[in-house]
Scaffold this active site. Structure first.
Site, PDB file in Angstrom:
ATOM      1  CG  ASN A   1      -7.061   6.094   6.163  1.00  0.00           C
ATOM      2  OD1 ASN A   1      -7.974   5.825   5.398  1.00  0.00           O
ATOM      3  ND2 ASN A   1      -6.591   5.217   7.047  1.00  0.00           N
TER       4      ASN A   1
ATOM      5  NE  ARG B   1      -0.676   4.681  13.670  1.00  0.00           N
ATOM      6  CZ  ARG B   1       0.508   4.732  13.065  1.00  0.00           C
ATOM      7  NH1 ARG B   1       1.309   5.765  13.237  1.00  0.00           N
ATOM      8  NH2 ARG B   1       0.914   3.747  12.293  1.00  0.00           N
TER       9      ARG B   1
ATOM     10  CD  GLU C   1      -9.561   3.093   8.303  1.00  0.00           C
ATOM     11  OE1 GLU C   1      -9.363   2.707   9.469  1.00  0.00           O
ATOM     12  OE2 GLU C   1      -8.794   2.833   7.371  1.00  0.00           O
TER      13      GLU C   1
ATOM     14  CG  ASP D   1      -6.393   0.439  -0.471  1.00  0.00           C
ATOM     15  OD1 ASP D   1      -5.566   1.386  -0.397  1.00  0.00           O
ATOM     16  OD2 ASP D   1      -6.371  -0.544   0.293  1.00  0.00           O
TER      17      ASP D   1
ATOM     18  NE  ARG E   1      -5.831   2.538  16.573  1.00  0.00           N
ATOM     19  CZ  ARG E   1      -5.010   2.394  15.539  1.00  0.00           C
ATOM     20  NH1 ARG E   1      -4.341   3.413  15.049  1.00  0.00           N
ATOM     21  NH2 ARG E   1      -4.838   1.217  14.982  1.00  0.00           N
TER      22      ARG E   1
ATOM     23  CB  SER F   1       0.504   1.481  15.410  1.00  0.00           C
ATOM     24  OG  SER F   1       0.668   0.903  14.133  1.00  0.00           O
ATOM     25  N   GLY F   2      -1.541  -0.897  14.702  1.00  0.00           N
ATOM     26  CA  GLY F   2      -1.620  -2.277  14.244  1.00  0.00           C
ATOM     27  C   GLY F   2      -0.601  -2.574  13.161  1.00  0.00           C
TER      28      GLY F   2
ATOM     29  CB  SER G   1      -0.937  -0.065   1.196  1.00  0.00           C
ATOM     30  OG  SER G   1      -1.823   1.009   1.203  1.00  0.00           O
TER      31      SER G   1
HETATM   32  C1  16G Z   1      -4.162  -0.512   7.822  1.00  0.00           C
HETATM   33  C2  16G Z   1      -5.634  -0.590   7.599  1.00  0.00           C
HETATM   34  C3  16G Z   1      -6.238   0.791   7.625  1.00  0.00           C
HETATM   35  C4  16G Z   1      -5.895   1.484   8.919  1.00  0.00           C
HETATM   36  C5  16G Z   1      -4.410   1.447   9.174  1.00  0.00           C
HETATM   37  C6  16G Z   1      -4.134   1.881  10.596  1.00  0.00           C
HETATM   38  C7  16G Z   1      -6.782  -2.207   6.223  1.00  0.00           C
HETATM   39  C8  16G Z   1      -6.911  -2.806   4.855  1.00  0.00           C
HETATM   40  N1  16G Z   1      -5.913  -1.222   6.327  1.00  0.00           N
HETATM   41  O1  16G Z   1      -3.530   0.173   6.782  1.00  0.00           O
HETATM   42  O2  16G Z   1      -7.616   0.659   7.506  1.00  0.00           O
HETATM   43  O3  16G Z   1      -6.323   2.806   8.910  1.00  0.00           O
HETATM   44  O4  16G Z   1      -3.944   0.115   9.050  1.00  0.00           O
HETATM   45  O5  16G Z   1      -2.789   1.724  10.875  1.00  0.00           O
HETATM   46  O6  16G Z   1      -7.450  -2.622   7.158  1.00  0.00           O
HETATM   47  P1  16G Z   1      -2.255   1.772  12.349  1.00  0.00           P
HETATM   48  O7  16G Z   1      -2.899   0.653  13.121  1.00  0.00           O
HETATM   49  O8  16G Z   1      -0.784   1.643  12.204  1.00  0.00           O
HETATM   50  O9  16G Z   1      -2.643   3.116  12.890  1.00  0.00           O
HETATM   51 ZN    ZN Z   2      -3.678   1.178   0.170  1.00  0.00          ZN
END
Ligand code: 16G
Ligand code: ZN
Length: 542
Positions: free
Chosen positions: A372, A506, A370, A280, A497, A499-500, A64
């Site tokens: 973003n 964040r 979102e 996307d 939160r 980050s994922g 991405s």
């Molecule tokens: C990923 C997610 C997006 C989210 C971002 C948050 C998908 C396909 N993409 O890019 O939706 O906004 O993670 O990132 O689910 P973070 O957890 O690092 O803040």
């Molecule tokens: Zn993307």
């Protein structure tokens, strides 16, 4: 399963010693050179998933908006949704198994997920324009091959195109044809029908400059151009022929830095937009006559679409249940506008597309975005049937015409996932039909000043959240501290939160002025630093 073949092929895709990766909100993401074994194994997992659900499964090779050196992989479920959460765990297990445990791990997954290994399997695969993507997708194909799956390689496609193909295939063509031509034809037909009814004129209105993040969006928009009606005047920038993917450009860069991308010459009041690297996400923006930059993010896109759909529903005389789904990052002004002015219910869910998508499925019409710029609109089967029937049979002319517009919106929107190309066409059609300029759109409400920060802590898992990530439950005392800080400012709100996708925490804050938003974000980051074990020196004021 042929265990000799498995041994032979997995030796060609060895796992680097000591490396563990996790299937997160965006699948696996890492430096490209660390991902060969992951791709091979995700090829195998896609075969298992396909056997388990007796449907075609997608594999998308992309990272991405990450830097060009990174890569990643995501599996796509039968209706074009994100991989089911129960399988994320299997993905992580399989990616991290040592070589000698591979066969055993596969057997275990088959048992736990009731996979009938004798069933046929079919996988669709696609990739973005990263230099590493072609080889990595070959590794995934090796994985499909070793477990005897059938596959179709779409080569270079946007992420949403791959989701679309998977959905078309599994709905026996009901959603469309599982080809690129099918996708281009469906979208351009709906778009052409929509803008036929627009009366707004003026060349500048029709002009749109697109920053393609030096990614796949440029290629696919060029391919699609012959399908567009001639009124569409788009100019592509950052097409990937000169600069690096996502470097100082693209939707994520523009959103995070709140400034224009490099490589796009922007004149005052021109309508511009940016895609991200796999197309996307989309954000719009313009520069006013004084040189001030105005970002129009996912919240404003959701608002524009909601205003338009609500008006159409009123015209059609239907009481279909519409709602907007957002995350905690949604600007407070957008939520207030939607709830209080537009009177549309708003729901807040955890960050990540799958959470938004899931919630949006509860309504006749679920608009999700979102901030973003990732988002789409979902129409329930019942709503779609009703709208299509009205478009055909309704006697009242005005009602029937409004139903036709809704019907074309259904066809133009990629309901499988957020899609920059489809979203762009939806937005362009709405602006044309309503005769709105980008400035008028921007003026629907004024964003509250906000600030996003990130800090590193020893272990980000010490932060646990609730209420759609808007409140921290642990570490003890953190939420109380945030509550006290928020009270110091007007119109303020803040949350933290883990980050994922990155090893950081964040921090988001908004308030009546930029200075206050910055100060609040800084104070909250200090609280996180002290209570959650911050690394290095304490965060400095902005
Ligand atoms: C990923 C997610 C997006 C989210 C971002 C948050 C998908 C396909 N993409 O890019 O939706 O906004 O993670 O990132 O689910 P973070 O957890 O690092 O803040
Ligand atoms: Zn993307």
């Amino acid at each position: 399963m042929d265990s000799e073949a498995l041994k032979k092929y997995s030796a060609l895709h060895p796992k680097p010693a000591g490396l563990t990766l996790q299937y997160g909100t965006a699948g696996f993401r890492a430096k490209a050179e660390k991902l060969d074994h992951v791709m091979f194994r995700m090829g195998m997992l896609a075969v298992l998933r396909s056997k388990a659900v007796a449907s075609t499964i997608g594999i998308m090779v992309t990272a991405s908006h990450n830097p060009e050196e990174d890569n990643g992989v995501k599996l796509v479920d039968p209706l074009g949704e994100m991989l089911h959460p129960s399988w994320e765990e299997y993905a992580t297990q399989l990616a991290n198994a040592e070589e000698h445990e591979l066969q055993q791990t596969i057997t275990e997954i088959c048992q736990k997920a009731a996979v009938n290994q004798h069933k046929d399997a079919s996988v669709f695969i696609g990739r973005d324009t990263r230099p590493s993507s072609e080889k990595l997708s070959q590794s995934a194909i090796d994985g499909i091959f070793v477990l005897d799956g059938q596959y179709h390689d779409y080569g270079l496609v946007t992420t949403p195109q791959l989701h679309y193909m998977v959905c078309c295939q599994n709905t026996q063509g009901q959603y469309g044809k599982a080809t690129l031509e099918g996708y281009y034809e469906k979208l351009s037909k709906a778009f052409t029908e929509l803008i036929k009814q627009s009366s707004s004129s003026g060349e500048s209105q029709k002009h749109l400059k697109i920053d393609c993040a030096n990614g796949i969006g440029a290629l696919k928009l060029s391919e699609m151009e012959p399908y567009f009606p001639k009124e569409v005047l788009i100019q592509l920038y950052n097409d990937g022929t000169k600069e690096k993917l996502n470097h100082l450009c693209g939707a994520d860069f523009v959103k995070v830095h709140q400034k224009p991308p490099r490589g796009l010459d922007m004149k005052p009041n021109e309508r511009c937009c940016s895609f991200d690297g796999d197309a996307d996400r989309i954000v719009y923006y313009y520069q006013d006559a004084t040189g001030l930059f105005h970002l129009i993010d996912g919240d404003k896109i959701a608002t524009l679409i909601s205003i338009f759909l609500k008006e159409l529903l009123a015209k059609v005389g239907q009481t279909l249940k519409m709602a907007v789904v957002q995350t905690a990052y949604a600007n407070g002004s957008s939520t207030r506008y939607l709830e209080e002015t537009l009177k549309v219910p708003v729901h807040c869910v955890k960050t990540g597309v799958k959470h938004l998508h899931h919630k949006a499925q509860e309504f006749d019409i679920g608009v999700y975005f979102e901030a973003n710029g990732h988002g789409t609109v979902l129409f329930s089967k019942a709503a779609e049937t009703k709208i299509r029937r009205l478009a055909k049979e309704e006697k009242d002319n005005e009602k029937r015409e409004a139903a036709k517009v809704l019907e074309n919106m259904i066809d133009l929107i990629n309901q499988t996932v957020g899609d920059a190309v489809s979203d762009m066409l939806v937005i362009e059609a709405i602006l044309a039909l309503k005769g709105l300029t980008v400035q008028q759109w921007d003026a629907v409400y004024t964003d509250l000043p906000n600030r996003l920060l990130k800090i590193q802590v020893a272990d980000r898992r010490v932060i646990d959240t609730t209420d759609a990530e808007r409140r921290a439950v642990t570490p003890p005392g953190l939420q109380e501290k945030i509550d006290a800080l928020v009270k110091k400012y007007k119109l303020s709100r803040a949350f933290v939160r883990p980050s994922g996708t990155e090893d950081v925490v964040r921090i988001y804050a908004e308030a009546d002025t930029q200075e206050n938003a910055d100060a609040l974000a800084h104070e909250v980051s200090l609280a996180v630093y002290h209570l959650a074990g911050g690394k290095g020196a304490p965060p400095q004021p902005l």
